[in-house]
Design an enzyme around this catalytic site. Sequence first.
Site, mmCIF file in Angstrom:
data_model
loop_
_atom_site.group_PDB
_atom_site.id
_atom_site.type_symbol
_atom_site.label_atom_id
_atom_site.label_comp_id
_atom_site.label_asym_id
_atom_site.label_seq_id
_atom_site.Cartn_x
_atom_site.Cartn_y
_atom_site.Cartn_z
ATOM 1 N N CYS A 107 -18.701 -12.944 -19.308
ATOM 2 C CA CYS A 107 -20.031 -13.032 -19.903
ATOM 3 C C CYS A 107 -20.028 -14.040 -21.062
ATOM 4 O O CYS A 107 -20.903 -14.904 -21.153
ATOM 5 C CB CYS A 107 -20.455 -11.655 -20.398
ATOM 6 S SG CYS A 107 -22.192 -11.521 -20.831
ATOM 7 N N GLY A 154 0.796 -1.227 0.000
ATOM 8 C CA GLY A 154 0.000 0.000 0.000
ATOM 9 C C GLY A 154 0.824 1.271 0.000
ATOM 10 O O GLY A 154 0.289 2.357 -0.170
ATOM 11 N N CYS A 206 -27.669 -9.616 -15.944
ATOM 12 C CA CYS A 206 -27.115 -9.394 -17.279
ATOM 13 C C CYS A 206 -28.106 -9.869 -18.342
ATOM 14 O O CYS A 206 -28.639 -10.974 -18.260
ATOM 15 C CB CYS A 206 -25.796 -10.134 -17.418
ATOM 16 S SG CYS A 206 -25.130 -10.090 -19.099
ATOM 17 N N CYS A 212 -22.932 -7.558 -18.610
ATOM 18 C CA CYS A 212 -21.692 -7.682 -17.836
ATOM 19 C C CYS A 212 -20.628 -6.755 -18.414
ATOM 20 O O CYS A 212 -20.431 -6.705 -19.633
ATOM 21 C CB CYS A 212 -21.135 -9.098 -17.924
ATOM 22 S SG CYS A 212 -22.121 -10.336 -17.087
ATOM 23 N N CYS A 215 -26.148 -13.000 -20.310
ATOM 24 C CA CYS A 215 -25.831 -14.291 -19.683
ATOM 25 C C CYS A 215 -26.644 -14.532 -18.420
ATOM 26 O O CYS A 215 -26.547 -15.582 -17.811
ATOM 27 C CB CYS A 215 -24.340 -14.397 -19.385
ATOM 28 S SG CYS A 215 -23.821 -13.442 -17.953
#
Lengths: 294, 366
Positions: free
Chosen positions: A271, A32, A240, A265, A243
């Site tokens: 997808c 970080g 979606c 998606c 899908c």
Amino acid sequence: MTQDTHYNFAYLDEQTKRMIRRALLKAMAIPGYQVPFASREMPMPYGWGTGGVQVSAACLTPSDTLKVIDQGADDTTNAVSIRKFFEKTAQVATTESTRAASLIQTRHRIPEEPLREGQILVYQVPIPEPLRFLEPRETETRKMHALQDYGLMHVKLYEDIARHGNIATSYAYPVKVQGRYVMDPSPIPKFDNPKLRMAAIQLFGAGREQRIYAIPPYTDVVSLDFEDHPFEPSKANHACSLCGADHTYLDEVIVDDRGGRMFVCSDTDYCATRQATGAAPAQTATSQPQEAQP
Amino acid sequence: MYVAVKGGERAIDNAHDWLADERRGPRDIAELSIAQIRHQLALAVNRVMAEGSLYDPDLAALAIKQARGDLIEAIFLIRAYRTTLPRIGHSHPVDTGAMACDRRISATFKDLPGGQVLGPTFDYTHRLLDFKLLAEGPTAEAGNSGATQGMPAPAPMPRVSDFLNRDGLIQDEQPGPQTPPDMTRQPMEYPADRPLRLQALSRGDEGFVLGMAYSTQRGYGRNHPFVGELRIGSVAVEMDIPELGFAVEIGEITLTECETVNQFTGSKTEPAQFTRGYGLVFGQTERKAISMALVDRALRWEELGEDNMGAPAQDAEFVLSHADNIQATGFLEHIKLPHYVDFQSELELVRKLRAEASTPLSEAAE
């Protein structure tokens, strides 16, 4: 495509790669923490992924398989451009499959498919400093990180709640890494934040701002919140249309000029894989305009 | 039914083909040669060399041609090329005091050793369009008119600041670190020392540095500059060759150097004396060199014990992090890239906030 012999493997010279790898090792050792590095001018503009490209160039080996996504999709123009760049300068194999890739360079998304050990996810970062919009001076923000002085950030989040009832940050949502550094996860939607603790190595490159940072595998990454206002990942309240997935991040697509829209998606590989295995689309392909959603 | 937008790759290829065609323009018009650009658009070439940080007029001319005259795009091409070049070593510092000057003026002295030499300048031209150039017929061969002939043998031209320094009227420059930092090889660190600031200003965007300098003249960090000296000409570049064990001249470059003399009333630590600002830029680029000197002087407030007026030109972090036009243009233009994932999350947030804002109102009405 033939390799351009005027340039070294993966474009950067070995000394530059070495300098970047040193920064990467330091970044992995201090999760970080933003490590300054001598970012090079790349043959694509600053702000278009030069940090990610330099990190990828320093990590790629000839046996790697590269995937490049932008907004979750392999076929967005800048993803195509970066993939072509490495095809030309490194001749590495490329793929659109998250599973098949050993190194994935991304802008603004984490793939839906969980990554595994041994994979590397490289993020393109525009502004690496999570405190930048609270304090524009680098000299000040470095001090704040050194002293773990994150009060300003908490005040900002608190003020959001006081004003709007919610934390009004929906992407690039700040996280705390391994209980120490507050970090900008790059402009991924906050939906992706819970995935930041993962098995793969995550490397972040900010070229213009000359910073590299990292999240080693299985590092704790906590999205900043309050006990009475816990962090909530959010997405469109739909499934979606292609899908049928109801657990993925969705793009809203305008389909006509009467306010009709559909949701698909944003991760095109995920997808397509679902569609290929026979996943059914959601019931309604398009939805009518809604003033507001719960 | 929705069809996923595919074909980004073909679209990119087609766009590039179209661009190449537009760059060439109508085929019945002769193509520009690199030599024409280099010699007839020399000031554009100079700017590209200065901000591209690479002294190579032919490559700069090539970049201008390839970029269709977009100088920032040309500078970008040069920078991206420059960064791939190996470092074979460092030259000795160039001696601008020994410059073979085409132009040398001082605004602080009427006459001075070496004299005032106007050189090829736009100053004192009347900015009237010269329609003779439009006719494109055979024009008087200006270069052969004798302007450059019959010049006296170049006299030594000592620097103006050196005369002032003899009387102690101008502040002494402190020698910096032996080897200055290289901003292209090390990440920028703040506070930046003067060698680093000067490097950043020298390759900074001409328009930005000009604007910053202008702001000091209008009162935002005013420092009363005089052009002590402006000189343009060629200097020899010398380098140590390890095999030989001594320095040899490897070439000549044209530079513009500007030293300003600034009023300074003294501070708690310094007596009243003149102070300096310094500008040094590749090529004939005097607007940039003068601007650089003004901004350099404004950034020295701390070292000279002046007050920080809070002026933008006094703020080194502000000036240096925004002076580079390649960084600026890249980041500015990246907002053309798709952002629909972030935008989607903003959409959802706004919808959510609107839904919550309308709920308590209707409840109150009940």
